[in-house]
Design a protein around this motif. Structure first.
Motif, PDB file in Angstrom:
ATOM      1  N   GLY A 106       0.821  -1.198   0.000  1.00  0.00           N
ATOM      2  CA  GLY A 106       0.000   0.000   0.000  1.00  0.00           C
ATOM      3  C   GLY A 106       0.853   1.245   0.000  1.00  0.00           C
ATOM      4  O   GLY A 106       2.038   1.212  -0.370  1.00  0.00           O
ATOM      5  N   GLY A 107       0.245   2.364   0.417  1.00  0.00           N
ATOM      6  CA  GLY A 107       0.945   3.634   0.472  1.00  0.00           C
ATOM      7  C   GLY A 107       1.890   3.704   1.655  1.00  0.00           C
ATOM      8  O   GLY A 107       2.024   2.753   2.431  1.00  0.00           O
ATOM      9  N   PRO A 108       2.565   4.839   1.816  1.00  0.00           N
ATOM     10  CA  PRO A 108       3.526   4.983   2.923  1.00  0.00           C
ATOM     11  C   PRO A 108       2.910   4.723   4.291  1.00  0.00           C
ATOM     12  O   PRO A 108       3.626   4.356   5.236  1.00  0.00           O
ATOM     13  CB  PRO A 108       3.981   6.442   2.791  1.00  0.00           C
ATOM     14  N   GLU A 109       1.579   4.863   4.392  1.00  0.00           N
ATOM     15  CA  GLU A 109       0.945   4.683   5.703  1.00  0.00           C
ATOM     16  C   GLU A 109       1.012   3.238   6.204  1.00  0.00           C
ATOM     17  O   GLU A 109       0.773   2.980   7.395  1.00  0.00           O
ATOM     18  CB  GLU A 109      -0.519   5.145   5.650  1.00  0.00           C
ATOM     19  N   VAL A 110       1.359   2.273   5.331  1.00  0.00           N
ATOM     20  CA  VAL A 110       1.463   0.880   5.813  1.00  0.00           C
ATOM     21  C   VAL A 110       2.742   0.652   6.613  1.00  0.00           C
ATOM     22  O   VAL A 110       2.878  -0.368   7.291  1.00  0.00           O
ATOM     23  CB  VAL A 110       1.377  -0.141   4.651  1.00  0.00           C
ATOM     24  N   LEU A 111       3.693   1.596   6.534  1.00  0.00           N
ATOM     25  CA  LEU A 111       4.952   1.437   7.266  1.00  0.00           C
ATOM     26  C   LEU A 111       4.722   1.627   8.755  1.00  0.00           C
ATOM     27  O   LEU A 111       4.065   2.583   9.182  1.00  0.00           O
ATOM     28  CB  LEU A 111       5.983   2.454   6.771  1.00  0.00           C
ATOM     29  N   GLN A 112       5.285   0.727   9.546  1.00  0.00           N
ATOM     30  CA  GLN A 112       5.184   0.807  10.992  1.00  0.00           C
ATOM     31  C   GLN A 112       6.535   0.517  11.615  1.00  0.00           C
ATOM     32  O   GLN A 112       7.374  -0.171  11.015  1.00  0.00           O
ATOM     33  CB  GLN A 112       4.166  -0.211  11.524  1.00  0.00           C
ATOM     34  N   VAL A 113       6.758   1.044  12.818  1.00  0.00           N
ATOM     35  CA  VAL A 113       7.926   0.650  13.603  1.00  0.00           C
ATOM     36  C   VAL A 113       7.485  -0.471  14.530  1.00  0.00           C
ATOM     37  O   VAL A 113       6.547  -0.299  15.321  1.00  0.00           O
ATOM     38  CB  VAL A 113       8.501   1.830  14.405  1.00  0.00           C
ATOM     39  N   VAL A 114       8.121  -1.636  14.400  1.00  0.00           N
ATOM     40  CA  VAL A 114       7.724  -2.820  15.154  1.00  0.00           C
ATOM     41  C   VAL A 114       8.912  -3.342  15.957  1.00  0.00           C
ATOM     42  O   VAL A 114      10.069  -2.997  15.688  1.00  0.00           O
ATOM     43  CB  VAL A 114       7.209  -3.934  14.217  1.00  0.00           C
ATOM     44  N   ASP A 115       8.622  -4.177  16.947  1.00  0.00           N
ATOM     45  CA  ASP A 115       9.661  -4.894  17.699  1.00  0.00           C
ATOM     46  C   ASP A 115       9.801  -6.283  17.099  1.00  0.00           C
ATOM     47  O   ASP A 115       8.809  -7.007  16.959  1.00  0.00           O
ATOM     48  CB  ASP A 115       9.285  -4.998  19.177  1.00  0.00           C
ATOM     49  N   LEU A 116      11.026  -6.639  16.763  1.00  0.00           N
ATOM     50  CA  LEU A 116      11.319  -7.954  16.199  1.00  0.00           C
ATOM     51  C   LEU A 116      12.448  -8.596  16.993  1.00  0.00           C
ATOM     52  O   LEU A 116      13.272  -7.901  17.597  1.00  0.00           O
ATOM     53  CB  LEU A 116      11.749  -7.828  14.728  1.00  0.00           C
ATOM     54  N   PRO A 117      12.530  -9.939  16.979  1.00  0.00           N
ATOM     55  CA  PRO A 117      13.676 -10.584  17.627  1.00  0.00           C
ATOM     56  C   PRO A 117      14.986 -10.153  16.949  1.00  0.00           C
ATOM     57  O   PRO A 117      15.025  -9.951  15.733  1.00  0.00           O
ATOM     58  CB  PRO A 117      13.413 -12.080  17.406  1.00  0.00           C
ATOM     59  N   VAL A 118      16.020 -10.008  17.742  1.00  0.00           N
ATOM     60  CA  VAL A 118      17.326  -9.649  17.180  1.00  0.00           C
ATOM     61  C   VAL A 118      17.903 -10.868  16.454  1.00  0.00           C
ATOM     62  O   VAL A 118      17.969 -11.955  17.014  1.00  0.00           O
ATOM     63  CB  VAL A 118      18.279  -9.181  18.296  1.00  0.00           C
ATOM     64  N   PRO A 119      18.295 -10.720  15.184  1.00  0.00           N
ATOM     65  CA  PRO A 119      18.796 -11.874  14.428  1.00  0.00           C
ATOM     66  C   PRO A 119      20.210 -12.259  14.859  1.00  0.00           C
ATOM     67  O   PRO A 119      20.991 -11.422  15.317  1.00  0.00           O
ATOM     68  CB  PRO A 119      18.787 -11.381  12.980  1.00  0.00           C
ATOM     69  N   GLN A 120      20.515 -13.545  14.724  1.00  0.00           N
ATOM     70  CA  GLN A 120      21.839 -14.073  15.063  1.00  0.00           C
ATOM     71  C   GLN A 120      22.552 -14.521  13.791  1.00  0.00           C
ATOM     72  O   GLN A 120      21.933 -15.144  12.923  1.00  0.00           O
ATOM     73  CB  GLN A 120      21.713 -15.262  16.028  1.00  0.00           C
ATOM     74  N   PRO A 121      23.837 -14.213  13.638  1.00  0.00           N
ATOM     75  CA  PRO A 121      24.550 -14.601  12.416  1.00  0.00           C
ATOM     76  C   PRO A 121      24.866 -16.085  12.365  1.00  0.00           C
ATOM     77  O   PRO A 121      25.155 -16.706  13.386  1.00  0.00           O
ATOM     78  CB  PRO A 121      25.839 -13.771  12.488  1.00  0.00           C
ATOM     79  N   GLY A 122      24.784 -16.623  11.161  1.00  0.00           N
ATOM     80  CA  GLY A 122      25.231 -17.986  10.921  1.00  0.00           C
ATOM     81  C   GLY A 122      26.663 -17.990  10.408  1.00  0.00           C
ATOM     82  O   GLY A 122      27.341 -16.954  10.387  1.00  0.00           O
ATOM     83  N   PRO A 123      27.169 -19.140   9.980  1.00  0.00           N
ATOM     84  CA  PRO A 123      28.531 -19.205   9.442  1.00  0.00           C
ATOM     85  C   PRO A 123      28.716 -18.252   8.266  1.00  0.00           C
ATOM     86  O   PRO A 123      27.849 -18.145   7.397  1.00  0.00           O
ATOM     87  CB  PRO A 123      28.662 -20.669   8.989  1.00  0.00           C
ATOM     88  N   GLY A 124      29.817 -17.528   8.258  1.00  0.00           N
ATOM     89  CA  GLY A 124      30.111 -16.604   7.167  1.00  0.00           C
ATOM     90  C   GLY A 124      29.366 -15.293   7.247  1.00  0.00           C
ATOM     91  O   GLY A 124      29.472 -14.468   6.339  1.00  0.00           O
TER      92      GLY A 124
END
Length: 312
Positions: free
Chosen positions: A18-36
């Protein structure tokens, strides 16, 4: 990449098109790096036209995952976790790079992003993160355009959209390569185009009629289209801004399209040119995550003469 660690980060996200109004600031789990991979604490990222196209549901090709998405390609930030088998980056290294988002849908408009270490290089020394973040995707696109053409020094090249982000980098890199550059841009951009050592050609409804010159190559960043082939000498080169816009070859002209991919080595070379002052970095505006919709609106208005930057 895995998600774990028990704490959250803030990110710009959207669950529907949709338009810019669909953008939200959300809380997400912090990602963890894999090999490389490494995790980068994001200091700045950039909004691109393709982000607007995808958000609006108008991107013409299928994406590898379904929404919700975190957008954002470029990143400037600091390594804070290093995965296994990464020998050349360490915690607290300042880095820049980009996520090839259309392949990964891993977005940098977040407080943390996990990327392949091979997509990152040392950030330019003494350059603010908001400026450094404007370099990776657009700088590499400009470098790729000129590498596809492989023009010898002294060759002539016409660049459309010369005052835009990729255009500005293309002018600078062409100057460094010893090419004779002409840039098409709006009347108000003459000073910038000439500051990069290029001849200025004012934008018009019919660029082919506006000049009597022909060129060894054309880089069409303004999406003017295949009519520009008439300005290319027999056996010359033509670069379109995206694969659907690549014209059919004619008169021995080599026709290419941009499809920018991460390239740590080339990005490192661009960083050196930034540090030496040979490449200008331009920021139009800086927005917080909370103002992401305003950033999208600003970019949609067009006429930007610098990157639209998001900071956490």
């Amino acid at each position: 990449m895995t998600f774990s660690g028990g704490y959250d980060m803030r990110a710009v996200s959207y669950a529907q098109f949709g338009g810019p109004e669909v953008l939200q600031v959300v809380d997400l789990p912090v990602p963890q790096p894999g090999p490389g991979q490494v995790r980068v604490r994001v200091a700045a990222s950039v909004v691109h036209p393709v982000d607007l196209l995808v958000r609006a549901g108008r991107f013409p090709a299928p994406l590898p995952t379904e929404p919700p998405y975190v957008p954002g390609w470029d990143v400037a930030g600091t390594v804070d976790v290093v995965g296994a088998s990464v020998g050349d980056l360490a915690v607290n290294d300042d880095v820049i790079g980009f996520s090839p988002w259309l392949r990964t849908t891993v977005g940098a408009h977040a407080e943390y992003v996990v990327l392949d270490a091979a997509w990152l290089t040392a950030a330019p020394v003494g350059i603010p993160a908001a400026e450094a973040a404007t370099l990776p995707t657009n700088g590499l696109a400009a470098a790729q355009a000129l590498e596809l053409l492989a023009l010898p020094a002294g060759s002539s090249v016409l660049v459309t959209g010369a005052a835009g982000q990729v255009g500005g980098f293309t002018l600078a890199l062409a100057r460094v390569a010893g090419l004779q550059v002409t840039g098409i841009a709006g009347a108000g951009d003459r000073e910038f185009v000439e500051s990069q050592g290029a001849m200025f050609l004012p934008r018009s409804g019919d660029p082919v009629a506006a000049t009597a010159a022909t060129f060894d190559a054309v880089v069409d960043l303004a999406l003017i289209g295949s009519s520009l082939m008439d300005l290319v000498r027999d056996g010359g080169g033509y670069v379109a801004a995206s694969p659907p816009l690549r014209p059919e070859p004619t008169r021995g002209i080599r026709a290419f399209a941009l499809n920018v991919l991460p390239d740590r080595t080339r990005l490192g070379e661009l960083v050196k040119l930034v540090e030496s002052g040979d490449i200008p970095l331009r920021v139009a505006d800086v927005y917080s995550f909370a103002d992401a919709a305003a950033a999208h609106n600003r970019l949609a208005q067009g006429g930007m003469r610098g990157g639209v930057v998001l900071v956490p």
